[in-house]
Motif scaffolding. Structure first.
Motif, PDB file in Angstrom:
ATOM      1  N   LEU A  76     -29.510  -6.640  32.186  1.00 32.05           N
ATOM      2  CA  LEU A  76     -29.987  -6.092  30.917  1.00 32.05           C
ATOM      3  C   LEU A  76     -30.445  -4.655  31.122  1.00 32.05           C
ATOM      4  CD1 LEU A  76     -30.773  -6.733  27.942  1.00 32.05           C
ATOM      5  CD2 LEU A  76     -33.028  -7.364  28.825  1.00 32.05           C
ATOM      6  N   ILE A  77     -29.825  -3.725  30.397  1.00 32.10           N
ATOM      7  CA  ILE A  77     -30.207  -2.313  30.521  1.00 32.10           C
ATOM      8  C   ILE A  77     -30.641  -1.711  29.186  1.00 32.10           C
ATOM      9  CG2 ILE A  77     -28.792  -1.887  32.561  1.00 32.10           C
ATOM     10  CD1 ILE A  77     -26.745  -0.536  30.655  1.00 32.10           C
ATOM     11  N   GLY A  78     -30.433  -2.452  28.107  1.00 32.28           N
ATOM     12  CA  GLY A  78     -30.818  -1.924  26.806  1.00 32.28           C
ATOM     13  C   GLY A  78     -30.625  -2.950  25.720  1.00 32.28           C
ATOM     14  N   ILE A  79     -30.940  -2.522  24.522  1.00 29.24           N
ATOM     15  CA  ILE A  79     -30.666  -3.335  23.339  1.00 29.24           C
ATOM     16  C   ILE A  79     -30.278  -2.374  22.225  1.00 29.24           C
ATOM     17  CG2 ILE A  79     -33.026  -3.446  22.442  1.00 29.24           C
ATOM     18  CD1 ILE A  79     -32.195  -6.577  22.054  1.00 29.24           C
ATOM     19  N   ILE A  80     -29.295  -2.772  21.447  1.00 36.75           N
ATOM     20  CA  ILE A  80     -28.876  -1.964  20.305  1.00 36.75           C
ATOM     21  C   ILE A  80     -29.157  -2.792  19.050  1.00 36.75           C
ATOM     22  CG2 ILE A  80     -26.440  -2.680  20.541  1.00 36.75           C
ATOM     23  CD1 ILE A  80     -27.428   0.813  19.443  1.00 36.75           C
ATOM     24  N   ALA A  81     -29.960  -2.246  18.172  1.00 40.54           N
ATOM     25  CA  ALA A  81     -30.390  -2.969  16.979  1.00 40.54           C
ATOM     26  C   ALA A  81     -29.958  -2.231  15.721  1.00 40.54           C
ATOM     27  CB  ALA A  81     -31.911  -3.132  16.997  1.00 40.54           C
ATOM     28  N   GLU A  82     -29.994  -2.946  14.613  1.00 38.30           N
ATOM     29  CA  GLU A  82     -29.643  -2.328  13.332  1.00 38.30           C
ATOM     30  C   GLU A  82     -30.491  -1.090  13.073  1.00 38.30           C
ATOM     31  OE1 GLU A  82     -28.115  -5.906  10.480  1.00 38.30           O
ATOM     32  OE2 GLU A  82     -30.244  -5.920  11.045  1.00 38.30           O
ATOM     33  N   LYS A  83     -31.753  -1.148  13.428  1.00 38.76           N
ATOM     34  CA  LYS A  83     -32.618   0.013  13.199  1.00 38.76           C
ATOM     35  C   LYS A  83     -32.131   1.235  13.970  1.00 38.76           C
ATOM     36  CE  LYS A  83     -36.116  -0.844  16.726  1.00 38.76           C
ATOM     37  NZ  LYS A  83     -35.690   0.245  17.603  1.00 38.76           N
ATOM     38  N   ASP A  84     -31.524   1.003  15.138  1.00 32.28           N
ATOM     39  CA  ASP A  84     -30.997   2.124  15.927  1.00 32.28           C
ATOM     40  C   ASP A  84     -29.829   2.791  15.210  1.00 32.28           C
ATOM     41  OD1 ASP A  84     -32.774   1.647  18.124  1.00 32.28           O
ATOM     42  OD2 ASP A  84     -31.460   0.037  18.791  1.00 32.28           O
ATOM     43  N   LEU A  85     -29.000   2.003  14.543  1.00 24.78           N
ATOM     44  CA  LEU A  85     -27.864   2.543  13.803  1.00 24.78           C
ATOM     45  C   LEU A  85     -28.327   3.270  12.548  1.00 24.78           C
ATOM     46  CD1 LEU A  85     -26.480   0.452  15.693  1.00 24.78           C
ATOM     47  CD2 LEU A  85     -24.901   0.015  13.838  1.00 24.78           C
ATOM     48  N   LEU A  86     -29.283   2.689  11.859  1.00 23.43           N
ATOM     49  CA  LEU A  86     -29.712   3.253  10.577  1.00 23.43           C
ATOM     50  C   LEU A  86     -30.682   4.418  10.726  1.00 23.43           C
ATOM     51  CD1 LEU A  86     -30.185  -0.053   8.580  1.00 23.43           C
ATOM     52  CD2 LEU A  86     -28.247   1.522   8.513  1.00 23.43           C
ATOM     53  N   HIS A  87     -31.389   4.470  11.830  1.00 25.61           N
ATOM     54  CA  HIS A  87     -32.420   5.492  12.010  1.00 25.61           C
ATOM     55  C   HIS A  87     -31.905   6.909  11.803  1.00 25.61           C
ATOM     56  CE1 HIS A  87     -35.206   8.104  14.286  1.00 25.61           C
ATOM     57  NE2 HIS A  87     -36.101   7.335  13.713  1.00 25.61           N
ATOM     58  N   SER A  88     -30.711   7.189  12.288  1.00 27.64           N
ATOM     59  CA  SER A  88     -30.204   8.563  12.164  1.00 27.64           C
ATOM     60  C   SER A  88     -29.758   8.901  10.746  1.00 27.64           C
ATOM     61  CB  SER A  88     -29.084   8.819  13.173  1.00 27.64           C
ATOM     62  OG  SER A  88     -28.084   7.856  13.044  1.00 27.64           O
ATOM     63  N   LEU A  89     -29.738   7.921   9.858  1.00 28.45           N
ATOM     64  CA  LEU A  89     -29.420   8.213   8.455  1.00 28.45           C
ATOM     65  C   LEU A  89     -30.650   8.666   7.673  1.00 28.45           C
ATOM     66  CD1 LEU A  89     -27.098   5.217   7.507  1.00 28.45           C
ATOM     67  CD2 LEU A  89     -26.435   7.526   8.199  1.00 28.45           C
ATOM     68  N   ARG A 147     -21.143   5.990  20.923  1.00 29.28           N
ATOM     69  CA  ARG A 147     -21.158   4.904  21.897  1.00 29.28           C
ATOM     70  C   ARG A 147     -22.553   4.276  21.915  1.00 29.28           C
ATOM     71  NH1 ARG A 147     -18.662   6.444  27.472  1.00 29.28           N
ATOM     72  NH2 ARG A 147     -20.856   6.197  27.962  1.00 29.28           N
ATOM     73  N   VAL A 148     -22.622   3.046  22.354  1.00 27.76           N
ATOM     74  CA  VAL A 148     -23.879   2.312  22.416  1.00 27.76           C
ATOM     75  C   VAL A 148     -24.941   3.077  23.201  1.00 27.76           C
ATOM     76  CG1 VAL A 148     -24.953   0.247  23.409  1.00 27.76           C
ATOM     77  CG2 VAL A 148     -22.893   0.030  22.017  1.00 27.76           C
ATOM     78  N   ASP A 149     -24.566   3.649  24.345  1.00 27.63           N
ATOM     79  CA  ASP A 149     -25.565   4.325  25.183  1.00 27.63           C
ATOM     80  C   ASP A 149     -26.179   5.559  24.526  1.00 27.63           C
ATOM     81  OD1 ASP A 149     -23.324   5.948  25.474  1.00 27.63           O
ATOM     82  OD2 ASP A 149     -23.219   5.766  27.645  1.00 27.63           O
ATOM     83  N   GLU A 150     -25.597   6.017  23.423  1.00 26.29           N
ATOM     84  CA  GLU A 150     -26.162   7.149  22.700  1.00 26.29           C
ATOM     85  C   GLU A 150     -27.291   6.730  21.759  1.00 26.29           C
ATOM     86  OE1 GLU A 150     -23.199  10.175  21.243  1.00 26.29           O
ATOM     87  OE2 GLU A 150     -21.808   8.552  21.804  1.00 26.29           O
ATOM     88  N   LEU A 151     -27.313   5.463  21.356  1.00 27.77           N
ATOM     89  CA  LEU A 151     -28.286   5.013  20.361  1.00 27.77           C
ATOM     90  C   LEU A 151     -29.195   3.883  20.834  1.00 27.77           C
ATOM     91  CD1 LEU A 151     -26.025   4.923  17.164  1.00 27.77           C
ATOM     92  CD2 LEU A 151     -27.569   6.742  17.901  1.00 27.77           C
ATOM     93  N   MET A 152     -28.827   3.209  21.915  1.00 25.36           N
ATOM     94  CA  MET A 152     -29.565   2.010  22.329  1.00 25.36           C
ATOM     95  C   MET A 152     -30.983   2.334  22.788  1.00 25.36           C
ATOM     96  SD  MET A 152     -27.963   1.094  26.042  1.00 25.36           S
ATOM     97  CE  MET A 152     -28.527   1.906  27.527  1.00 25.36           C
ATOM     98  N   THR A 153     -31.828   1.326  22.738  1.00 24.78           N
ATOM     99  CA  THR A 153     -33.159   1.398  23.320  1.00 24.78           C
ATOM    100  C   THR A 153     -33.018   1.011  24.783  1.00 24.78           C
ATOM    101  OG1 THR A 153     -34.193   0.792  21.230  1.00 24.78           O
ATOM    102  CG2 THR A 153     -35.492   0.442  23.232  1.00 24.78           C
ATOM    103  N   LYS A 154     -33.394   1.926  25.658  1.00 23.39           N
ATOM    104  CA  LYS A 154     -33.268   1.674  27.092  1.00 23.39           C
ATOM    105  C   LYS A 154     -34.505   0.939  27.599  1.00 23.39           C
ATOM    106  CE  LYS A 154     -30.301   5.587  27.914  1.00 23.39           C
ATOM    107  NZ  LYS A 154     -30.290   6.811  27.201  1.00 23.39           N
ATOM    108  N   HIS A 155     -34.341   0.193  28.683  1.00 23.60           N
ATOM    109  CA  HIS A 155     -35.433  -0.555  29.312  1.00 23.60           C
ATOM    110  C   HIS A 155     -36.140  -1.459  28.303  1.00 23.60           C
ATOM    111  CE1 HIS A 155     -34.687   2.308  32.496  1.00 23.60           C
ATOM    112  NE2 HIS A 155     -35.012   3.301  31.696  1.00 23.60           N
ATOM    113  N   PRO A 156     -35.393  -2.362  27.689  1.00 22.33           N
ATOM    114  CA  PRO A 156     -36.010  -3.207  26.663  1.00 22.33           C
ATOM    115  C   PRO A 156     -36.996  -4.216  27.256  1.00 22.33           C
ATOM    116  CG  PRO A 156     -33.855  -4.052  27.201  1.00 22.33           C
ATOM    117  CD  PRO A 156     -34.015  -2.744  27.952  1.00 22.33           C
ATOM    118  N   ILE A 157     -37.899  -4.649  26.439  1.00 21.09           N
ATOM    119  CA  ILE A 157     -38.835  -5.706  26.823  1.00 21.09           C
ATOM    120  C   ILE A 157     -38.059  -7.011  26.806  1.00 21.09           C
ATOM    121  CG2 ILE A 157     -40.901  -6.951  26.092  1.00 21.09           C
ATOM    122  CD1 ILE A 157     -41.780  -4.257  24.765  1.00 21.09           C
TER     123      ILE A 157
END
Length: 155
Positions: free
Chosen positions: A44-57, A88-98
């Motif tokens: 596990l290196i990250g998590i990509i969530a809907e909020k990550d996609l929508l945040h930049s809007l 790409r996912v690595d551009e928006l994902m949260t790194k080091h997730p809980i």
């Protein structure tokens, strides 16, 4: 009752180089709100969530201060979604997730989730290997069933 006893073990994950359009498709088709991101060793290196996609809007604070909320064209902001799909996912994902340990008590894991306002959380081994996902619904259902069976100590 341990996390491993109630977690969902069949988890869809993505790699850091996955295109966001693929992740968005998973989210929309399967109603996933977040997807774990793993490396080639399933760590596990990250998590990509809907909020990550929508945040930049969302309009920036700077644009709201200079233009004012009334002049921000929200439809134009929504139209920028196509640009996000190309990333790409690595551009928006949260790194080091809980994450939580599979041997953690389910209520302790639920406490971590509530503290961070998560409805679901990755379950990973100490070495980072992704094992599954735990949702508040999983915890609630397990406690409900255990109580209905009379399997829990009450005193």
């Amino acid at each position: 009752m341990k996390v491993r006893d109630v977690m969902s073990g069949s988890v869809r994950s993505v790699k850091p180089d996955t295109k966001i359009v693929e992740v968005a498709s998973l989210m929309c088709l399967f109603r996933f709100h977040g997807v774990p991101v793993v490396d080639d060793d399933n760590r596990l290196i990250g998590i990509i969530a809907e909020k990550d996609l929508l945040h930049s809007l969302f309009p920036t604070v700077e644009s709201l201060m200079t233009e004012g909320m009334h002049s921000v064209d929200m439809d134009r902001q929504m139209g920028r979604y196509g640009e996000i799909l190309e990333k790409r996912v690595d551009e928006l994902m949260t790194k080091h997730p809980i994450s939580v340990d599979p041997d953690m008590h389910v209520l302790r894991a639920a406490t971590v989730m509530v503290k961070h306002q998560f409805r679901r959380i990755p379950v990973a081994e100490k070495d980072g290997a992704l094992l599954g996902m735990l949702s508040l619904g999983d915890v609630h259902k397990a406690i409900f069933h255990a109580n209905m069976r009379g399997a829990l100590k009450t005193s």
